[in-house]
Design a protein around this motif. Structure first.
Motif, PDB file in Angstrom:
ATOM      1  N   MET A  79       0.841  -1.199   0.000  1.00 50.10           N
ATOM      2  CA  MET A  79       0.000   0.000   0.000  1.00 50.10           C
ATOM      3  C   MET A  79       0.877   1.251   0.000  1.00 50.10           C
ATOM      4  O   MET A  79       0.665   2.183  -0.781  1.00 50.10           O
ATOM      5  CB  MET A  79      -0.895  -0.013   1.233  1.00 50.10           C
ATOM      6  CG  MET A  79      -2.160   0.764   1.097  1.00 50.10           C
ATOM      7  SD  MET A  79      -3.433   0.041   2.103  1.00 50.10           S
ATOM      8  CE  MET A  79      -3.205   0.906   3.619  1.00 50.10           C
ATOM      9  N   VAL A  80       1.887   1.255   0.881  1.00 54.54           N
ATOM     10  CA  VAL A  80       2.787   2.411   0.959  1.00 54.54           C
ATOM     11  C   VAL A  80       3.526   2.607  -0.366  1.00 54.54           C
ATOM     12  O   VAL A  80       3.628   3.727  -0.885  1.00 54.54           O
ATOM     13  CB  VAL A  80       3.790   2.217   2.122  1.00 54.54           C
ATOM     14  CG1 VAL A  80       4.837   3.305   2.096  1.00 54.54           C
ATOM     15  CG2 VAL A  80       3.066   2.213   3.434  1.00 54.54           C
ATOM     16  N   ALA A  83       1.378   4.079  -3.025  1.00 57.89           N
ATOM     17  CA  ALA A  83       1.160   5.515  -2.827  1.00 57.89           C
ATOM     18  C   ALA A  83       2.386   6.310  -3.258  1.00 57.89           C
ATOM     19  O   ALA A  83       2.270   7.341  -3.931  1.00 57.89           O
ATOM     20  CB  ALA A  83       0.837   5.788  -1.363  1.00 57.89           C
ATOM     21  N   GLN A  86       2.550   6.472  -7.030  1.00 59.95           N
ATOM     22  CA  GLN A  86       1.584   7.446  -7.549  1.00 59.95           C
ATOM     23  C   GLN A  86       2.130   8.856  -7.417  1.00 59.95           C
ATOM     24  O   GLN A  86       2.042   9.675  -8.337  1.00 59.95           O
ATOM     25  CB  GLN A  86       0.271   7.357  -6.756  1.00 59.95           C
ATOM     26  CG  GLN A  86      -0.604   6.192  -7.156  1.00 59.95           C
ATOM     27  CD  GLN A  86      -1.158   6.378  -8.534  1.00 59.95           C
ATOM     28  OE1 GLN A  86      -1.583   7.462  -8.877  1.00 59.95           O
ATOM     29  NE2 GLN A  86      -1.131   5.351  -9.345  1.00 59.95           N
ATOM     30  N   PHE A  87       2.716   9.119  -6.252  1.00 60.46           N
ATOM     31  CA  PHE A  87       3.282  10.443  -5.986  1.00 60.46           C
ATOM     32  C   PHE A  87       4.416  10.730  -6.980  1.00 60.46           C
ATOM     33  O   PHE A  87       4.471  11.813  -7.577  1.00 60.46           O
ATOM     34  CB  PHE A  87       3.789  10.475  -4.542  1.00 60.46           C
ATOM     35  CG  PHE A  87       4.376  11.793  -4.152  1.00 60.46           C
ATOM     36  CD1 PHE A  87       3.567  12.894  -4.013  1.00 60.46           C
ATOM     37  CD2 PHE A  87       5.739  11.922  -3.938  1.00 60.46           C
ATOM     38  CE1 PHE A  87       4.103  14.119  -3.663  1.00 60.46           C
ATOM     39  CE2 PHE A  87       6.280  13.137  -3.582  1.00 60.46           C
ATOM     40  CZ  PHE A  87       5.464  14.238  -3.449  1.00 60.46           C
ATOM     41  N   MET A  90       3.139  11.665 -10.336  1.00 60.60           N
ATOM     42  CA  MET A  90       2.686  13.055 -10.410  1.00 60.60           C
ATOM     43  C   MET A  90       3.864  14.005 -10.534  1.00 60.60           C
ATOM     44  O   MET A  90       3.842  14.942 -11.338  1.00 60.60           O
ATOM     45  CB  MET A  90       1.897  13.406  -9.149  1.00 60.60           C
ATOM     46  CG  MET A  90       0.506  12.823  -9.125  1.00 60.60           C
ATOM     47  SD  MET A  90      -0.267  13.300  -7.586  1.00 60.60           S
ATOM     48  CE  MET A  90      -1.308  11.927  -7.278  1.00 60.60           C
ATOM     49  N   VAL A  91       4.905  13.747  -9.740  1.00 59.06           N
ATOM     50  CA  VAL A  91       6.078  14.634  -9.769  1.00 59.06           C
ATOM     51  C   VAL A  91       6.730  14.612 -11.147  1.00 59.06           C
ATOM     52  O   VAL A  91       7.040  15.660 -11.722  1.00 59.06           O
ATOM     53  CB  VAL A  91       7.098  14.220  -8.679  1.00 59.06           C
ATOM     54  CG1 VAL A  91       8.387  14.997  -8.850  1.00 59.06           C
ATOM     55  CG2 VAL A  91       6.521  14.460  -7.301  1.00 59.06           C
ATOM     56  N   ARG A  93       5.389  13.809 -13.967  1.00 61.84           N
ATOM     57  CA  ARG A  93       4.511  14.391 -14.972  1.00 61.84           C
ATOM     58  C   ARG A  93       4.582  15.919 -14.927  1.00 61.84           C
ATOM     59  O   ARG A  93       4.526  16.586 -15.953  1.00 61.84           O
ATOM     60  CB  ARG A  93       3.077  13.936 -14.709  1.00 61.84           C
ATOM     61  CG  ARG A  93       2.177  14.261 -15.847  1.00 61.84           C
ATOM     62  CD  ARG A  93       0.866  13.533 -15.740  1.00 61.84           C
ATOM     63  NE  ARG A  93       0.041  13.932 -16.862  1.00 61.84           N
ATOM     64  CZ  ARG A  93      -1.270  13.908 -16.853  1.00 61.84           C
ATOM     65  NH1 ARG A  93      -1.896  13.470 -15.787  1.00 61.84           N
ATOM     66  NH2 ARG A  93      -1.944  14.280 -17.898  1.00 61.84           N
ATOM     67  N   LYS A  94       4.719  16.433 -13.703  1.00 59.96           N
ATOM     68  CA  LYS A  94       4.776  17.883 -13.538  1.00 59.96           C
ATOM     69  C   LYS A  94       6.119  18.433 -14.000  1.00 59.96           C
ATOM     70  O   LYS A  94       6.185  19.448 -14.681  1.00 59.96           O
ATOM     71  CB  LYS A  94       4.552  18.220 -12.063  1.00 59.96           C
ATOM     72  CG  LYS A  94       4.645  19.683 -11.727  1.00 59.96           C
ATOM     73  CD  LYS A  94       3.326  20.345 -11.945  1.00 59.96           C
ATOM     74  CE  LYS A  94       3.368  21.801 -11.517  1.00 59.96           C
ATOM     75  NZ  LYS A  94       2.114  22.469 -11.854  1.00 59.96           N
TER      76      LYS A  94
ATOM     77  N   LEU B  11      -4.322   4.097   7.774  1.00 55.77           N
ATOM     78  CA  LEU B  11      -3.224   4.209   6.805  1.00 55.77           C
ATOM     79  C   LEU B  11      -3.771   4.533   5.420  1.00 55.77           C
ATOM     80  O   LEU B  11      -3.281   5.442   4.733  1.00 55.77           O
ATOM     81  CB  LEU B  11      -2.457   2.893   6.768  1.00 55.77           C
ATOM     82  CG  LEU B  11      -1.046   2.961   6.221  1.00 55.77           C
ATOM     83  CD1 LEU B  11      -0.183   3.791   7.134  1.00 55.77           C
ATOM     84  CD2 LEU B  11      -0.486   1.572   6.060  1.00 55.77           C
ATOM     85  N   LEU B  15      -2.986   7.989   3.434  1.00 57.56           N
ATOM     86  CA  LEU B  15      -2.282   7.982   2.146  1.00 57.56           C
ATOM     87  C   LEU B  15      -3.155   8.572   1.057  1.00 57.56           C
ATOM     88  O   LEU B  15      -2.691   9.347   0.220  1.00 57.56           O
ATOM     89  CB  LEU B  15      -1.869   6.548   1.772  1.00 57.56           C
ATOM     90  CG  LEU B  15      -0.749   5.950   2.607  1.00 57.56           C
ATOM     91  CD1 LEU B  15      -0.515   4.509   2.213  1.00 57.56           C
ATOM     92  CD2 LEU B  15       0.526   6.753   2.420  1.00 57.56           C
ATOM     93  N   LEU B  19      -2.265  11.817  -1.171  1.00 61.07           N
ATOM     94  CA  LEU B  19      -2.214  11.752  -2.639  1.00 61.07           C
ATOM     95  C   LEU B  19      -3.175  12.763  -3.247  1.00 61.07           C
ATOM     96  O   LEU B  19      -2.873  13.397  -4.254  1.00 61.07           O
ATOM     97  CB  LEU B  19      -2.559  10.351  -3.128  1.00 61.07           C
ATOM     98  CG  LEU B  19      -1.425   9.344  -3.106  1.00 61.07           C
ATOM     99  CD1 LEU B  19      -1.904   8.014  -3.640  1.00 61.07           C
ATOM    100  CD2 LEU B  19      -0.256   9.833  -3.918  1.00 61.07           C
ATOM    101  N   ALA B  22      -1.550  16.053  -3.053  1.00 63.94           N
ATOM    102  CA  ALA B  22      -0.465  16.124  -4.032  1.00 63.94           C
ATOM    103  C   ALA B  22      -1.028  16.328  -5.432  1.00 63.94           C
ATOM    104  O   ALA B  22      -0.491  17.100  -6.225  1.00 63.94           O
ATOM    105  CB  ALA B  22       0.376  14.853  -3.973  1.00 63.94           C
ATOM    106  N   ALA B  23      -2.148  15.647  -5.718  1.00 67.66           N
ATOM    107  CA  ALA B  23      -2.746  15.759  -7.053  1.00 67.66           C
ATOM    108  C   ALA B  23      -3.189  17.190  -7.309  1.00 67.66           C
ATOM    109  O   ALA B  23      -3.115  17.690  -8.426  1.00 67.66           O
ATOM    110  CB  ALA B  23      -3.930  14.808  -7.179  1.00 67.66           C
ATOM    111  N   LEU B  26       0.159  19.310  -7.701  1.00 71.33           N
ATOM    112  CA  LEU B  26       1.034  18.932  -8.810  1.00 71.33           C
ATOM    113  C   LEU B  26       0.255  18.718 -10.102  1.00 71.33           C
ATOM    114  O   LEU B  26       0.725  18.075 -11.015  1.00 71.33           O
ATOM    115  CB  LEU B  26       1.793  17.641  -8.467  1.00 71.33           C
ATOM    116  CG  LEU B  26       2.789  17.741  -7.325  1.00 71.33           C
ATOM    117  CD1 LEU B  26       3.295  16.366  -6.952  1.00 71.33           C
ATOM    118  CD2 LEU B  26       3.956  18.627  -7.720  1.00 71.33           C
ATOM    119  N   SER B  27      -0.970  19.257 -10.154  1.00 74.95           N
ATOM    120  CA  SER B  27      -1.775  18.989 -11.346  1.00 74.95           C
ATOM    121  C   SER B  27      -1.166  19.673 -12.566  1.00 74.95           C
ATOM    122  O   SER B  27      -0.551  20.733 -12.467  1.00 74.95           O
ATOM    123  CB  SER B  27      -3.198  19.495 -11.136  1.00 74.95           C
ATOM    124  OG  SER B  27      -3.181  20.889 -11.022  1.00 74.95           O
ATOM    125  N   VAL B  28      -1.323  19.018 -13.708  1.00 71.70           N
ATOM    126  CA  VAL B  28      -0.798  19.555 -14.956  1.00 71.70           C
ATOM    127  C   VAL B  28      -1.970  20.039 -15.787  1.00 71.70           C
ATOM    128  O   VAL B  28      -2.938  19.314 -15.986  1.00 71.70           O
ATOM    129  CB  VAL B  28      -0.032  18.462 -15.739  1.00 71.70           C
ATOM    130  CG1 VAL B  28       0.501  19.028 -17.034  1.00 71.70           C
ATOM    131  CG2 VAL B  28       1.086  17.917 -14.898  1.00 71.70           C
TER     132      VAL B  28
END
Lengths: 193, 183
Positions: A79-80, A83, A86-87, A90-91, A93-94, B11, B15, B19, B22-23, B26-28
């Protein structure tokens, strides 16, 4: 200080995740066609591996152990890791759309890169401290990146080489990977007293 | 049991929240024009324009690396629409308007290799290994992706035959052409 350096060297070279422990072979074969994408994949995995090694250590120490639910370790770690991946996606992609396009499907697939889960579980198994597990993750990732870059360079040259038709493409890639693995076994001489 | 359930829930929620945050940060921003152009394209990602897909073709159009006439399956109608959207004036008379073609499998030459099945972006080809393939005609968009991969050259692009079901009155001439007569 020197023991940390030794740990880093040992994880990157002597116990290389890809060529000695045989973890994370999917991106090793999949994203090593071009040097650029191999470097990008290496750094993305480095980011994920280091971050997930640290966060899974924290979760193991402060959540799983006090509550006595170590049997949920794999579930929680996955799970960690998911996550963190995914993060990272995003980074990337940005910050670098080009890299995002080059890595394509392999970026979310870092989740299932067994090196990431493997390192997190080995950290628990070997009773590492926080700094040690951070270095262990980082060292493994460095080893991964090193091998990816070497293998990508080799494959770029192989593409131009005159390979017999039977071996052309993936087969010669596997043979080269085997030879590289043999060469890396030589590093175990470093660990001998 | 309770600890396990609770800790996993906490948890997961934490998380997820992180996220989500962050989305947001950090959105594009994708250009809305790109989305509109991509919607106008056929959307089969057949690759005949030389771009890896319809979204990439829309990007190339916006960047000016491609002409509005790039899409063979879209034909003149799509080129006119794209030109209107992008505010470009193009002479489309050079673009030949061929009647719609769809794939046809010559059954005496088909060896049942399934290669065309894998290429087809709309799953219009059916069949199995070593058995005859055929085309589901209403699904075929005429992108010609299957023609190249066929090892026995058994796929031809044929015009849709006129039947009572798909025949229609020819459209009246457009204003531009009939303008002279009116004046």
């Amino acid at each position: 200080m020197s023991e940390y350096f030794l740990l880093l060297l040992a994880t990157a070279l002597v116990n290389n995740v890809v060529l000695v422990k045989f973890l994370g072979l999917c991106p090793f074969m999949g994203v090593s066609n071009k040097l650029d994408s191999a470097i990008g994949m290496g750094f993305a995995t480095t980011f994920v591996l280091t971050l997930s090694a640290a966060s899974s250590w924290l979760i193991e120490r402060f959540v799983l152990e006090p509550l006595g639910i170590e049997y949920l370790r794999i579930l929680t770690f996955i799970m960690v890791i998911a996550a963190v991946v995914q993060f990272t996606e995003m980074v990337v992609r940005k910050t670098s759309p080009v890299l995002y396009q080059v890595l394509g499907i392999f970026l979310p697939l870092i989740t299932t890169n067994c090196a990431v889960l493997g390192v997190a579980l080995l950290n628990v198994q070997q009773d590492h401290t926080f700094v040690e597990s951070l270095l262990y993750g980082f060292g493994s990732a460095m080893g991964f990146t090193l091998v990816m870059v070497m293998f990508a360079g080799l494959r770029e040259r192989l593409a131009l080489a005159d390979v017999p038709a039977t071996f052309a493409g993936a087969p010669i890639g596997f043979i080269v990977a085997g030879l590289l693995s043999l060469a890396f076994l030589g590093f175990s001489g470093l660990a001998a007293p | 049991m309770t600890e396990a359930l609770l800790s996993l829930t906490v948890l997961g929620v934490t998380l997820g929240a992180l996220l989500g945050l962050a989305a947001r940060y950090l959105s594009v921003k994708e250009s809305p024009l790109k989305a509109e152009l991509t919607d106008m394209m056929p959307g089969t990602n057949c690759g005949q324009c030389g771009q890896p897909g319809c979204a990439a073709a829309a990007d190339a159009l916006i960047g000016g690396q491609a002409e509005v006439t790039l899409c063979p399956p879209g034909g003149r109608a799509l080129a006119a629409e794209l030109a209107k959207k992008l505010g470009i004036v193009v002479d489309l008379s050079a673009m030949e308007e061929h009647e719609p073609l769809i794939a046809f499998v010559n059954e005496d030459r088909c060896i049942g290799c399934t290669r065309c099945l894998r290429e087809c972006p709309t799953d219009a080809l059916v069949g199995g290994p070593k058995s005859m393939h055929t085309v589901i005609r209403p699904l075929c968009t005429g992108c010609e992706a299957c023609v190249e991969v066929c090892p026995t050259d058994c796929i031809d692009m044929l015009p849709v035959e006129k039947t009572l079901r798909n025949w229609y009155w020819p459209k009246p001439a457009s204003n531009q052409q009939s303008g002279n007569i009116a004046a």
